[in-house]
Design a protein around this motif. Structure first.
Motif, mmCIF file in Angstrom:
data_model
loop_
_atom_site.group_PDB
_atom_site.id
_atom_site.type_symbol
_atom_site.label_atom_id
_atom_site.label_comp_id
_atom_site.label_asym_id
_atom_site.label_seq_id
_atom_site.Cartn_x
_atom_site.Cartn_y
_atom_site.Cartn_z
ATOM 1 N N GLY A 13 63.672 4.989 46.921
ATOM 2 C CA GLY A 13 64.796 5.094 47.840
ATOM 3 C C GLY A 13 65.123 3.787 48.532
ATOM 4 N N PHE A 14 64.115 3.127 49.093
ATOM 5 C CA PHE A 14 64.364 1.910 49.864
ATOM 6 C C PHE A 14 64.739 0.739 48.972
ATOM 7 C CE2 PHE A 14 62.277 4.150 53.341
ATOM 8 C CZ PHE A 14 63.023 3.710 54.429
ATOM 9 N N LEU A 48 66.746 11.580 45.076
ATOM 10 C CA LEU A 48 67.172 12.740 44.279
ATOM 11 C C LEU A 48 67.416 12.342 42.826
ATOM 12 C CD1 LEU A 48 67.662 15.715 44.933
ATOM 13 C CD2 LEU A 48 70.091 15.187 45.212
ATOM 14 N N THR A 49 67.976 11.159 42.611
ATOM 15 C CA THR A 49 68.223 10.682 41.248
ATOM 16 C C THR A 49 66.915 10.468 40.493
ATOM 17 O OG1 THR A 49 70.283 9.602 41.915
ATOM 18 C CG2 THR A 49 69.277 8.866 39.864
ATOM 19 N N GLU A 50 65.943 9.842 41.162
ATOM 20 C CA GLU A 50 64.639 9.618 40.523
ATOM 21 C C GLU A 50 63.970 10.946 40.193
ATOM 22 O OE1 GLU A 50 60.542 9.406 39.866
ATOM 23 O OE2 GLU A 50 61.342 10.246 41.732
ATOM 24 N N ALA A 51 64.071 11.919 41.107
ATOM 25 C CA ALA A 51 63.482 13.236 40.859
ATOM 26 C C ALA A 51 64.157 13.906 39.661
ATOM 27 C CB ALA A 51 63.606 14.107 42.102
ATOM 28 N N ALA A 52 65.480 13.753 39.563
ATOM 29 C CA ALA A 52 66.209 14.346 38.443
ATOM 30 C C ALA A 52 65.816 13.694 37.124
ATOM 31 C CB ALA A 52 67.714 14.213 38.677
ATOM 32 N N LEU A 53 65.684 12.366 37.133
ATOM 33 C CA LEU A 53 65.267 11.658 35.919
ATOM 34 C C LEU A 53 63.861 12.087 35.492
ATOM 35 C CD1 LEU A 53 66.535 8.037 36.710
ATOM 36 C CD2 LEU A 53 67.443 9.589 34.978
ATOM 37 N N SER A 54 62.959 12.210 36.456
ATOM 38 C CA SER A 54 61.594 12.640 36.141
ATOM 39 C C SER A 54 61.580 14.072 35.621
ATOM 40 C CB SER A 54 60.711 12.522 37.388
ATOM 41 O OG SER A 54 60.593 11.178 37.793
ATOM 42 N N PHE A 55 62.433 14.910 36.188
ATOM 43 C CA PHE A 55 62.520 16.296 35.732
ATOM 44 C C PHE A 55 62.979 16.361 34.274
ATOM 45 C CE2 PHE A 55 64.939 20.213 35.077
ATOM 46 C CZ PHE A 55 63.982 21.167 35.409
ATOM 47 N N GLY A 75 59.388 20.706 45.390
ATOM 48 C CA GLY A 75 60.817 20.930 45.604
ATOM 49 C C GLY A 75 61.176 20.919 47.079
ATOM 50 N N ILE A 76 60.333 21.549 47.905
ATOM 51 C CA ILE A 76 60.565 21.561 49.352
ATOM 52 C C ILE A 76 60.527 20.148 49.916
ATOM 53 C CG2 ILE A 76 59.538 22.223 51.563
ATOM 54 C CD1 ILE A 76 58.707 24.864 50.262
ATOM 55 N N PHE A 77 59.552 19.360 49.496
ATOM 56 C CA PHE A 77 59.440 17.995 50.004
ATOM 57 C C PHE A 77 60.629 17.145 49.565
ATOM 58 C CE2 PHE A 77 55.316 19.102 51.390
ATOM 59 C CZ PHE A 77 54.834 18.079 52.194
ATOM 60 N N THR A 78 61.117 17.354 48.355
ATOM 61 C CA THR A 78 62.290 16.616 47.884
ATOM 62 C C THR A 78 63.511 16.941 48.731
ATOM 63 O OG1 THR A 78 61.448 16.646 45.604
ATOM 64 C CG2 THR A 78 63.781 16.151 45.903
ATOM 65 N N VAL A 79 63.739 18.220 48.941
ATOM 66 C CA VAL A 79 64.899 18.653 49.732
ATOM 67 C C VAL A 79 64.790 18.163 51.173
ATOM 68 C CG1 VAL A 79 66.110 20.664 50.652
ATOM 69 C CG2 VAL A 79 65.349 20.663 48.278
ATOM 70 N N LEU A 80 63.607 18.303 51.767
ATOM 71 C CA LEU A 80 63.415 17.868 53.152
ATOM 72 C C LEU A 80 63.677 16.369 53.311
ATOM 73 C CD1 LEU A 80 60.256 19.743 54.519
ATOM 74 C CD2 LEU A 80 62.599 19.888 55.366
ATOM 75 N N THR A 81 63.190 15.581 52.369
ATOM 76 C CA THR A 81 63.368 14.133 52.459
ATOM 77 C C THR A 81 64.829 13.747 52.335
ATOM 78 O OG1 THR A 81 61.174 13.829 51.456
ATOM 79 C CG2 THR A 81 62.626 11.925 51.502
#
Length: 281
Positions: free
Chosen positions: A83-84, A210-217, A250-256
């Motif tokens: 993210g950063f 979110l993009t990185e999470a989607a790519l990893s998924f 999933g919860i941690f992704t959404v919260l962040t």
């Protein structure tokens, strides 16, 4: 110092900004002290396979016997790093290009504006998919690609700011005093015009995560790092009887992502108090 205190007071008066800051601080704490907080190493396998959440494994274990809580904690590092770095690169490129476009105007502004419009019309996520698939699933490439494809929004914001600031009296005085263009840009225009870019960057941090999470998924993430998206991808086959494998990351992704969205809202009010007053009426 008094300006910073005023900024902090305005920021904390925004309830969304305050909640976003708390979420951010919790995530930073988890990332910094991950080895001390996590009871197990992220790749450590136990005989307890697909065990429900209990006192030994707070978030249960996955199909390989790995502790989900430990993997979620270490995954915080990956998400914040992506993210950063990605948002920082986007802000840097967008600020420089937008400033040059707005300051010089003419042909330069016309060409840059066309490039920005072209980028904004391209479905960015699919472009990222193609680039990552071609150049490899390395975390460095993922951060680089996200940063290089999300700068146009910052460039457009900075261009508008520059068009306004360059006509102000202090810039005209600096120009009449013989100050060189680089000094005017980096001393007067960018420091006074980058506040909207800062607020937008907070939103982009959440978007990059979110993009990185989607790519990893989708199986295009770095296989050598722990990622919330990869955890969800690996656990989707077991979701009907081992819900904890995908629910907690999933919860941690959404919260962040929500946290950085709230931070952006708080920064907007802190940097532009008039906007916050209008919104509160």
């Amino acid at each position: 110092m008094s300006k910073f205190r005023g900024f902090l007071k305005r920021y904390l008066s925004n309830r969304y900004g305050f909640v976003g800051l708390i979420i951010f601080l919790v995530m930073v704490f988890l990332a910094v002290f991950a080895p001390q907080i996590a009871p197990y190493r992220p790749g450590e396998m136990k005989r307890d396979v697909l065990v429900e959440p209990n006192f030994s494994h707070l978030f249960g274990t996955d199909h390989l016997g790995r502790d989900v809580f430990s993997r979620v904690v270490f995954g915080t590092r990956t998400s914040l790093l992506v993210g950063f770095v990605a948002a920082g690169l986007s802000a840097l490129i967008g600020t420089l290009i937008g400033t040059m476009s707005g300051y010089y105007g003419g042909l330069v502004d016309e060409v840059v504006s066309k490039i920005i419009d072209t980028f904004l019309m391209i479905p960015v996520f699919f472009l990222i998919l193609i680039i990552v698939a071609i150049f490899g699933r390395n975390l460095f490439y993922i951060m680089l690609v996200i940063g290089l494809t999300t700068w146009p929004s910052n460039a457009r914001i900075m261009r508008a700011q520059t068009l306004s600031i360059k006509e102000r009296a202090f810039v005209k005085i600096a120009r009449s005093n013989g100050e060189r263009t680089p000094r005017i840009i980096f001393t007067h225009i960018i420091p006074n015009g980058m506040y909207p870019v800062i607020a937008n960057s907070a939103l982009q941090i959440g978007g990059a995560i979110l993009t990185e999470a989607a790519l990893s998924f989708l199986g295009l993430g770095d296989p050598n790092v722990v990622s919330w998206g990869k955890m969800i991808s690996e656990g989707k086959s077991y979701m009907t009887f081992a819900w904890w494998i995908i629910v907690f990351p999933g919860i941690f992704t959404v919260l962040t992502v929500i946290g950085f969205s709230f931070i952006g809202d708080g920064l907007q009010q802190a940097l532009y108090p008039a906007i916050g007053e209008v919104n509160n009426e």
